[in-house]
Motif scaffolding. Structure first.
Motif, short mmCIF file in Angstrom:
data_model
loop_
_atom_site.label_atom_id
_atom_site.label_comp_id
_atom_site.label_asym_id
_atom_site.label_seq_id
_atom_site.Cartn_x
_atom_site.Cartn_y
_atom_site.Cartn_z
N PHE A 235 23.11 40.89 44.32
CA PHE A 235 24.48 41.38 44.33
C PHE A 235 24.52 42.90 44.28
CE2 PHE A 235 27.87 43.24 41.80
CZ PHE A 235 28.95 42.97 42.64
N ILE A 236 23.70 43.50 43.45
CA ILE A 236 23.70 44.96 43.32
C ILE A 236 23.35 45.62 44.64
CG2 ILE A 236 22.51 46.90 42.21
CD1 ILE A 236 22.37 45.13 39.67
N ASP A 237 22.38 45.06 45.37
CA ASP A 237 22.04 45.59 46.69
C ASP A 237 23.23 45.50 47.64
OD1 ASP A 237 19.48 46.24 45.92
OD2 ASP A 237 18.55 44.46 46.79
N SER A 238 23.91 44.36 47.61
CA SER A 238 25.07 44.18 48.47
C SER A 238 26.19 45.16 48.10
CB SER A 238 25.58 42.74 48.37
OG SER A 238 26.71 42.54 49.19
N ALA A 239 26.44 45.32 46.82
CA ALA A 239 27.49 46.25 46.37
C ALA A 239 27.15 47.69 46.75
CB ALA A 239 27.68 46.13 44.86
N ASN A 240 25.87 48.02 46.61
CA ASN A 240 25.44 49.38 46.95
C ASN A 240 25.68 49.71 48.42
OD1 ASN A 240 24.63 49.76 44.33
ND2 ASN A 240 22.43 49.60 44.75
N SER A 241 25.71 48.68 49.26
CA SER A 241 25.90 48.93 50.69
C SER A 241 27.29 49.50 50.99
CB SER A 241 25.70 47.63 51.49
OG SER A 241 26.76 46.72 51.27
N ILE A 242 28.25 49.33 50.07
CA ILE A 242 29.56 49.93 50.25
C ILE A 242 29.80 51.09 49.28
CG2 ILE A 242 30.56 47.80 51.17
CD1 ILE A 242 32.03 47.55 48.39
N GLY A 243 28.74 51.50 48.58
CA GLY A 243 28.85 52.61 47.65
C GLY A 243 29.27 52.22 46.25
N MET A 244 29.35 50.92 45.98
CA MET A 244 29.74 50.45 44.64
C MET A 244 28.48 50.22 43.81
SD MET A 244 32.33 47.37 43.55
CE MET A 244 31.37 46.02 44.23
N THR A 245 28.39 50.91 42.70
CA THR A 245 27.22 50.82 41.83
C THR A 245 27.67 50.54 40.41
OG1 THR A 245 27.23 53.17 41.21
CG2 THR A 245 26.10 52.58 43.27
N VAL B 65 37.50 49.36 41.89
CA VAL B 65 37.75 48.47 40.76
C VAL B 65 38.27 47.10 41.20
CG1 VAL B 65 40.09 49.40 40.30
CG2 VAL B 65 38.74 48.34 38.45
N SER B 66 39.11 47.03 42.22
CA SER B 66 39.59 45.72 42.68
C SER B 66 38.45 44.88 43.24
CB SER B 66 40.67 45.88 43.74
OG SER B 66 41.91 46.20 43.16
N SER B 67 37.59 45.50 44.04
CA SER B 67 36.46 44.77 44.62
C SER B 67 35.50 44.28 43.54
CB SER B 67 35.70 45.68 45.59
OG SER B 67 36.53 46.12 46.64
N ALA B 68 35.41 45.04 42.46
CA ALA B 68 34.42 44.73 41.42
C ALA B 68 34.86 43.60 40.49
CB ALA B 68 34.14 45.98 40.60
N MET B 69 36.16 43.45 40.27
CA MET B 69 36.65 42.61 39.18
C MET B 69 36.09 41.18 39.17
SD MET B 69 38.38 43.95 36.80
CE MET B 69 39.15 45.51 36.39
N PRO B 70 35.88 40.52 40.30
CA PRO B 70 35.30 39.17 40.22
C PRO B 70 33.80 39.16 39.95
CG PRO B 70 36.59 39.49 42.25
CD PRO B 70 36.34 40.84 41.67
#
Length: 425
Positions: free
Chosen positions: A30-40, A50-55
């Motif tokens: 999941f962390i690799d996938s999130a990092n692909s959009i700049g979310m760490t 924050v909306s993308s992260a909440m689930p």
């Protein structure tokens, strides 16, 4: 494989049964996938993500899985409440409650119950009735519920000094605090100043690994390394002032762990969620050493949060009549006492409403209603009202923390409007 081995090690090391909570490492895929959009781990809480992260927030950290049981409490459907037809007044005129929720409060999910029946539910942001959502400070109320169950079992006493369970507090600002002082947020300790974006003491978040494991490296013992840093108190007697501080919730969780000899998440799984009859697994974030994040760790389905809310309209009993939470604990949340009422008046939230803060719950007196609430910073709330016999459960991602505007929208505009509509159903 590593996660399974770590899970087994934690269960054996802490004396858990084979069916106890499972301890998980951060989810690398999941962390690799999130990092692909700049979310760490460091950026997920920013307005952009924050909306993308909440689930998914629990996947950035260590966490416990709180497994649902075989019993699932089905919610009978009542007369529907159409939120498109209910209007709430805002500064520029009336809007439908649904419009107000989605566009002004950045709401994702809502579940509303009246007389124990489901009258409204909606889910957005890619979620459904079984999807977890980070509940932020609603988690604090769950930590207190675990404490109440431990007290009821004779393993913990509200009037005990915290140092009885955590001797490491002897040289800290908590050395004279009772368990009740801590649970009521009446310690008024001095923390390091935060920032506009992060108004709390970020050393706590870093020690926990709340923003990912990298931030926790300077704290080899996790959250335990934070408590000794707190050595000063405000100029109030212990127990005199209400001051909302995450460290109290973290300490309460540690006290329950020490008193019971196991993670308080195991109490939540077996003694609370499975007895309530939740429909999905929940996830409780933890530091790397296994101390669950008592102030902000719960990730659970919105519908399941509503199921828990029903306990507070039924003297702590589930819908089968089983006493899940101590009746005395539940009644004390509704009634308060002179100590917590006086302490509330000295705190900054007194301007929001009359009421009090007790055992990680707020009781707000708004109009002629007494609203008992578990509250999270971005629009997470479970509000219970005896007058309407209703539970209103919301999860969202409002992009700013602790704004007066949002507090007013939530408790002076939205919740009373919905309750008034329920009275007419």
């Amino acid at each position: 494989m590593k996660t399974r081995l770590l899970s087994l090690a934690v269960m054996v090391g802490m004396g858990f049964s084979a069916h106890a909570v499972t301890f998980n490492s951060p989810d690398a895929n999941f962390i690799d996938s999130a990092n692909s959009i700049g979310m760490t781990g460091e950026t997920w809480e920013t307005p952009e993500y924050v909306s993308s992260a909440m689930p998914h927030v629990y996947k950035f950290t260590h966490s416990y899985t709180l497994h649902k049981g075989q019993f699932v409490q089905e919610l009978e459907k009542g007369k529907p409440l159409d939120l498109e037809q209910v209007q709430v007044e805002d500064f520029d005129g009336p809007l439908s409650v649904m419009d107000f929720l989605r566009n002004r409060m950045q709401n994702h999910n809502a579940v509303i119950l009246k007389d124990g029946k489901l009258v409204h539910e909606h889910y957005g942001n890619g979620m459904d009735q079984h999807s977890p959502h980070l509940d932020m400070s609603v988690s604090k109320s769950f930590t207190a519920m675990a404490a109440a169950i431990a007290v009821d079992k004779g393993l913990l006493n509200w009037t005990d000094k915290a140092v009885r369970y955590v001797p490491e507090l002897k040289g800290t600002a908590f050395k004279n605090a009772s368990v009740s002082d801590i649970s009521d947020m009446r310690t008024a300790v001095v923390l390091a100043p935060g920032t506009v974006e992060k108004y709390w003491d970020v050393r706590l978040s870093n020690a926990q690994g709340y923003y990912g494991v990298e931030a926790s490296k300077p704290y080899p013992n996790g959250t335990l390394d934070f408590f000794p840093l707190i050595t000063e108190r405000q100029d109030y007697a212990m127990g005199e002032k209400y001051d909302y501080q995450d460290v109290n919730s973290e300490l309460l969780g540690l006290i329950v762990d020490r008193a019971t000899g196991k993670s308080f998440t195991e109490i939540l799984e077996k003694e609370l969620l499975q007895k309530v009859g939740v429909g999905a697994d929940a996830y409780f974030m933890s530091d790397k050493k296994g101390l669950a994040m008592g102030s902000t760790g719960m990730n659970m389905a919105t519908k399941d949060l509503a199921r828990v809310g029903l306990l507070f309209l039924n003297q702590g009993k589930n819908q089968q009549g089983e006493q899940v939470l101590p009746a005395q604990f539940v009644e004390a949340l509704w009634q308060g006492n002179e100590q917590v009422r006086s302490a509330w008046k000295k705190g900054k939230e007194a301007g929001l409403a009359d009421g009090f803060y007790k055992d990680q719950f707020r009781l707000l007196e708004i109009g002629k209603r007494k609203i008992l609430a578990m509250v999270g910073v971005n629009g997470q709330v479970c509000a219970m009202d005896k007058q309407s016999n209703a539970v209103i459960t919301l999860n969202g991602a409002y992009p700013m923390a602790e704004t007066p505007r949002f507090a007013v929208m939530q408790f002076h505009q939205l919740v009373p409007t919905i309750l008034d509509a329920l009275d007419r159903v």
